[in-house]
Design an enzyme around this catalytic site. Structure first.
Site, PDB file in Angstrom:
ATOM      1  N   ASP A  31       0.781  -1.222  -0.030  1.00 36.98           N
ATOM      2  CA  ASP A  31       0.029  -0.135   0.047  1.00 36.98           C
ATOM      3  C   ASP A  31       0.860   1.209   0.110  1.00 36.98           C
ATOM      4  O   ASP A  31       2.013   1.116   0.428  1.00 36.98           O
ATOM      5  CB  ASP A  31      -0.775  -0.123   1.201  1.00 36.98           C
ATOM      6  CG  ASP A  31      -1.759   1.353   1.323  1.00 36.98           C
ATOM      7  OD1 ASP A  31      -2.296   1.447   0.331  1.00 36.98           O
ATOM      8  OD2 ASP A  31      -1.934   1.827   2.433  1.00 36.98           O
ATOM      9  N   GLY A  44      -2.614   9.415  -3.732  1.00 36.38           N
ATOM     10  CA  GLY A  44      -3.696   9.884  -4.453  1.00 36.38           C
ATOM     11  C   GLY A  44      -3.899  11.101  -5.160  1.00 36.38           C
ATOM     12  O   GLY A  44      -4.568  11.435  -5.895  1.00 36.38           O
ATOM     13  N   CYS A  47      -4.121  -1.434  -2.467  1.00 35.05           N
ATOM     14  CA  CYS A  47      -4.109   0.116  -2.543  1.00 35.05           C
ATOM     15  C   CYS A  47      -5.115   0.408  -3.785  1.00 35.05           C
ATOM     16  O   CYS A  47      -4.550  -0.036  -4.815  1.00 35.05           O
ATOM     17  CB  CYS A  47      -2.951   0.908  -2.586  1.00 35.05           C
ATOM     18  SG  CYS A  47      -2.814   2.456  -3.036  1.00 35.05           S
ATOM     19  N   ASN A  48      -6.127   1.029  -3.662  1.00 36.91           N
ATOM     20  CA  ASN A  48      -6.928   1.375  -4.836  1.00 36.91           C
ATOM     21  C   ASN A  48      -6.464   2.185  -5.839  1.00 36.91           C
ATOM     22  O   ASN A  48      -6.362   1.825  -7.035  1.00 36.91           O
ATOM     23  CB  ASN A  48      -8.156   2.079  -4.385  1.00 36.91           C
ATOM     24  CG  ASN A  48      -9.140   1.124  -3.645  1.00 36.91           C
ATOM     25  OD1 ASN A  48     -10.209   0.569  -4.017  1.00 36.91           O
ATOM     26  ND2 ASN A  48      -9.090   1.117  -2.200  1.00 36.91           N
ATOM     27  N   THR A  49      -5.433   3.262  -5.337  1.00 33.80           N
ATOM     28  CA  THR A  49      -4.781   4.164  -6.141  1.00 33.80           C
ATOM     29  C   THR A  49      -3.966   3.365  -6.920  1.00 33.80           C
ATOM     30  O   THR A  49      -3.525   3.543  -8.271  1.00 33.80           O
ATOM     31  CB  THR A  49      -4.411   5.384  -5.393  1.00 33.80           C
ATOM     32  OG1 THR A  49      -5.323   5.839  -4.536  1.00 33.80           O
ATOM     33  CG2 THR A  49      -3.759   6.276  -6.179  1.00 33.80           C
ATOM     34  N   CYS A  90     -10.939   3.475  -0.607  1.00 35.03           N
ATOM     35  CA  CYS A  90      -9.570   3.780  -0.193  1.00 35.03           C
ATOM     36  C   CYS A  90      -9.289   3.070   0.787  1.00 35.03           C
ATOM     37  O   CYS A  90     -10.039   3.201   1.830  1.00 35.03           O
ATOM     38  CB  CYS A  90      -8.930   5.578   0.025  1.00 35.03           C
ATOM     39  SG  CYS A  90      -7.455   5.587   0.774  1.00 35.03           S
ATOM     40  N   HIS A 120      -7.266   3.246   3.268  1.00 36.64           N
ATOM     41  CA  HIS A 120      -7.103   3.866   4.834  1.00 36.64           C
ATOM     42  C   HIS A 120      -8.634   4.370   5.431  1.00 36.64           C
ATOM     43  O   HIS A 120      -8.601   4.457   6.645  1.00 36.64           O
ATOM     44  CB  HIS A 120      -6.493   5.430   4.592  1.00 36.64           C
ATOM     45  CG  HIS A 120      -4.984   5.457   4.169  1.00 36.64           C
ATOM     46  ND1 HIS A 120      -4.576   4.898   3.133  1.00 36.64           N
ATOM     47  CD2 HIS A 120      -3.972   5.574   5.293  1.00 36.64           C
ATOM     48  CE1 HIS A 120      -3.101   4.933   3.223  1.00 36.64           C
ATOM     49  NE2 HIS A 120      -2.771   5.298   4.494  1.00 36.64           N
TER      50      HIS A 120
HETATM   51  N1  DGL Z   1      -4.644   3.691   0.426  1.00 36.30           N
HETATM   52  C1  DGL Z   1      -4.735   4.170  -0.663  1.00 36.30           C
HETATM   53  C2  DGL Z   1      -5.756   3.680  -1.674  1.00 36.30           C
HETATM   54  O1  DGL Z   1      -6.448   2.640  -1.370  1.00 36.30           O
HETATM   55  C3  DGL Z   1      -4.562   5.669  -1.213  1.00 36.30           C
HETATM   56  C4  DGL Z   1      -4.034   6.780  -0.227  1.00 36.30           C
HETATM   57  C5  DGL Z   1      -2.855   7.608  -0.908  1.00 36.30           C
HETATM   58  O2  DGL Z   1      -3.378   8.592  -1.142  1.00 36.30           O
HETATM   59  O3  DGL Z   1      -1.846   7.327  -0.786  1.00 36.30           O
HETATM   60  O4  DGL Z   1      -6.327   4.393  -2.483  1.00 36.30           O
END
Ligand code: DGL
Length: 272
Positions: A24, A57, A87-89, A198, A200
Site C-alpha cells: 500500500d 492519490g 491500495c485502490n490508487t 481507499c 485508509h
Molecule cells: N490507500 C490508498 C488507496 O487505497 C491511497 C492513499 C494515498 O493517497 O496514498 O487508494
C-alpha cells in the site's frame, strides 16, 4: 576437503512456505491485510507501506505506476509467492501493467466495492469516497459504466483524509470535524450506501457512519480482495498446507520510524 551441500528439490523450491507480499502507499492496506490474516492463518505476510512517498492519490498515474512496479520487483527478488496491491490508487495505476509483466504471478488488486453497493437497494443513491486519482482513472470509470446504470452515484474525491490515518490521528476530534464538513451535502438521509474506495478509510468508518447516519450501509473491498487472493494462491498450488503452522506478519515501511511501526501493529489489532 570439499563440502557438498545437497538439498532435495522440494527444499530448494518449496514456494508454498514463501511469504505473501501486501503493498500500500502507507498503512491503509492493513485494513485489507487483517482480512487476509483471518482467512489464511497459516501464511506468512510481508506488509510494505510506502509512507515516505504517500499520499499516492494526489500524484500522477505515471509516478504511482513507477513506484508500484519497483516495489513489486523487490517483492519478487525477496522470493514472495504472491502479491496483493492493497491500495485502490496503486491498483488503478499499475495492475494492468503488472499483469502483463508477470502473467504467472498470483496477483490481486483492490477496487471500490461499487457492485455490492448499487445492488444493495433498488435505485440506490451511492456515495463513493476515494482518492482524486482513483476517481479520475479509467478503471473506476469502467466500473461506473458497468454497474452504475440503475443507481445514482456521487463521486467524492477526499484529498486530506488518508493523512489522519497515516499520522495515527484516526480517532481524533479533527478527523470527525473534517468528515463533518466533507460529507455535509450527504447528511440527513440523502444516500443509501457509501463505498470506502481507499484502504485508509475503514479506519475512520465509525466517524463516517456517525456523520452520515445509521441508515447508510457502508461497503469496502477488503474482504472480497482477501478471498480473491486466497483463491488465486490455491489455484496456483501455492497455499501452505501445513495447518500446524501459525503464520506471521512482518511490517516494512519506507519511512520506518518507531511511531510508524507501532501504528502498523495498532491498526492490525484495531477492532471497529
Ligand atoms: N490507500 C490508498 C488507496 O487505497 C491511497 C492513499 C494515498 O493517497 O496514498 O487508494
Amino acid at each position: 576437503m570439499e563440502l557438498f551441500l545437497v538439498l532435495k528439490e522440494d527444499e530448494i523450491m518449496d514456494k508454498t512456505k514463501s511469504p505473501i507480499a501486501v503493498f500500500d502507499s502507507g498503512v491503509g492496506g492493513i485494513s485489507v491485510l487483517r482480512e487476509m490474516v483471518k482467512i489464511m492463518p497459516h501464511e506468512d505476510f510481508l506488509y510494505y507501506g510506502d509512507s515516505k512517498n504517500a499520499p499516492y492519490g494526489t500524484k500522477t498515474k505515471e509516478q504511482v505506476k513507477d513506484l508500484t512496479v519497483a516495489h513489486v520487483q523487490e517483492f519478487l527478488n525477496m522470493g514472495c509467492k504472491a502479491v496483493a496491491i492493497a491500495c485502490n490508487t496503486a491498483t488503478s495505476a499499475a495492475v494492468a501493467s503488472l499483469r502483463q509483466m508477470y502473467p504467472d504471478l498470483p496477483l490481486v488488486g483492490i477496487e471500490p466495492a461499487l457492485k455490492p453497493a448499487v445492488q444493495y437497494k433498488k435505485e440506490a443513491k451511492v456515495l463513493v469516497m476515494a482518492t482524486p486519482m482513483t476517481i479520475r482513472e479509467g478503471k473506476f470509470q469502467h466500473l461506473l459504466d458497468k454497474y452504475g446504470q440503475d443507481a445514482t452515484v456521487y463521486q467524492l474525491p477526499c484529498p486530506g483524509l488518508m493523512e489522519f490515518v497515516e499520522s495515527g490521528h484516526y480517532k481524533s476530534k479533527e478527523v470527525y470535524d473534517f468528515l463533518d464538513q466533507l460529507l455535509y451535502d450527504y447528511k440527513d438521509n440523502q444516500i443509501d450506501a457509501a463505498v470506502l474506495g481507499c484502504t485508509h478509510y475503514p479506519f475512520v468508518r465509525k466517524q463516517i457512519q456517525k456523520v452520515l447516519g445509521d441508515q447508510v450501509k457502508i461497503f469496502d473491498g477488503a474482504e472480497g480482495t482477501a478471498r480473491e487472493l486466497k483463491r488465486r494462491i490455491e489455484a496456483a498450488g501455492l497455499a501452505n498446507t501445513d495447518t500446524s503452522y501459525e503464520g506471521h506478519v512482518t511490517f516494512h515501511n519506507s519511512a520506518p520510524t518507531p511511531e510508524k511501526m507501532r501504528l502498523c501493529q495498532a491498526l492490525l489489532a484495531y477492532e471497529e
